[in-house]
Enzyme design. Structure first.
Site, PDB file in Angstrom:
ATOM      1  N   ALA A   8     106.209 -15.250 -12.097  1.00 56.94           N
ATOM      2  CA  ALA A   8     105.415 -15.308 -10.873  1.00 56.94           C
ATOM      3  C   ALA A   8     105.211 -13.893 -10.344  1.00 56.94           C
ATOM      4  O   ALA A   8     106.184 -13.180 -10.098  1.00 56.94           O
ATOM      5  CB  ALA A   8     106.119 -16.158  -9.818  1.00 56.94           C
ATOM      6  N   CYS A   9     103.947 -13.484 -10.206  1.00 57.19           N
ATOM      7  CA  CYS A   9     103.658 -12.154  -9.668  1.00 57.19           C
ATOM      8  C   CYS A   9     103.102 -12.266  -8.256  1.00 57.19           C
ATOM      9  O   CYS A   9     102.808 -13.360  -7.780  1.00 57.19           O
ATOM     10  CB  CYS A   9     102.695 -11.386 -10.579  1.00 57.19           C
ATOM     11  SG  CYS A   9     101.024 -12.050 -10.642  1.00 57.19           S
ATOM     12  N   THR A  10     102.935 -11.125  -7.600  1.00 55.18           N
ATOM     13  CA  THR A  10     102.503 -11.135  -6.196  1.00 55.18           C
ATOM     14  C   THR A  10     101.126 -11.760  -6.029  1.00 55.18           C
ATOM     15  O   THR A  10     100.899 -12.519  -5.092  1.00 55.18           O
ATOM     16  CB  THR A  10     102.492  -9.707  -5.601  1.00 55.18           C
ATOM     17  OG1 THR A  10     101.866  -8.835  -6.534  1.00 55.18           O
ATOM     18  CG2 THR A  10     103.879  -9.214  -5.322  1.00 55.18           C
ATOM     19  N   GLY A  12      99.625 -13.663  -8.417  1.00 48.28           N
ATOM     20  CA  GLY A  12      99.664 -14.980  -9.046  1.00 48.28           C
ATOM     21  C   GLY A  12      98.567 -15.194 -10.074  1.00 48.28           C
ATOM     22  O   GLY A  12      98.201 -16.316 -10.371  1.00 48.28           O
ATOM     23  N   THR A  16     101.476 -12.902 -14.073  1.00 52.11           N
ATOM     24  CA  THR A  16     102.206 -14.159 -14.239  1.00 52.11           C
ATOM     25  C   THR A  16     102.011 -14.696 -15.655  1.00 52.11           C
ATOM     26  O   THR A  16     102.974 -15.012 -16.355  1.00 52.11           O
ATOM     27  CB  THR A  16     101.711 -15.207 -13.218  1.00 52.11           C
ATOM     28  OG1 THR A  16     101.997 -14.722 -11.895  1.00 52.11           O
ATOM     29  CG2 THR A  16     102.389 -16.552 -13.423  1.00 52.11           C
TER      30      THR A  16
END
Length: 104
Positions: A8-10, A12, A16
């Site tokens: 999960a990245c900032t 998204g 990700t």
């Protein structure tokens, strides 16, 4: 060895899914069973089942944000890194997971 993970990245979006793909490819290349759930802009995909989590030897959280359902991994060996690590050094991350399991 069985590995489960969450990416999960900032934002998204890109990181990700790149992290998921790199981790799964590195894990399979090393001969391990691996499943990676993504938590992106369109929600949770490839959701890990309780059985997958229970059977896992180690959990890799490649996350830049707070994830939903983190409590599912209580009592498991967890390696948490930023998504950038999973994207840039997936093979080293899988090696580290194997070391963590071997030390237990």
């Amino acid at each position: 060895m069985k590995i489960v993970g969450v990416a999960a990245c900032t934002v998204g979006i890109a990181h990700t899914y790149i992290a998921q793909e790199k981790l799964e490819n590195a894990g399979k290349k090393a001969g391990y069973e691996i499943q990676v759930e993504t938590q992106g802009t369109i929600g949770v995909e490839n959701e890990l089942s309780p059985e997958q989590i229970n059977e896992a030897d180690v959990v890799i959280l490649a996350v830049d944000v707070k994830i939903s359902g983190r409590e599912r991994f209580e009592g498991k060996r967890i390696i948490q890194v930023p998504t950038e690590i999973a994207v840039k050094s997936p093979n080293k991350l899988i090696e580290k997971a194997a070391e963590v399991v071997a030390q237990a």
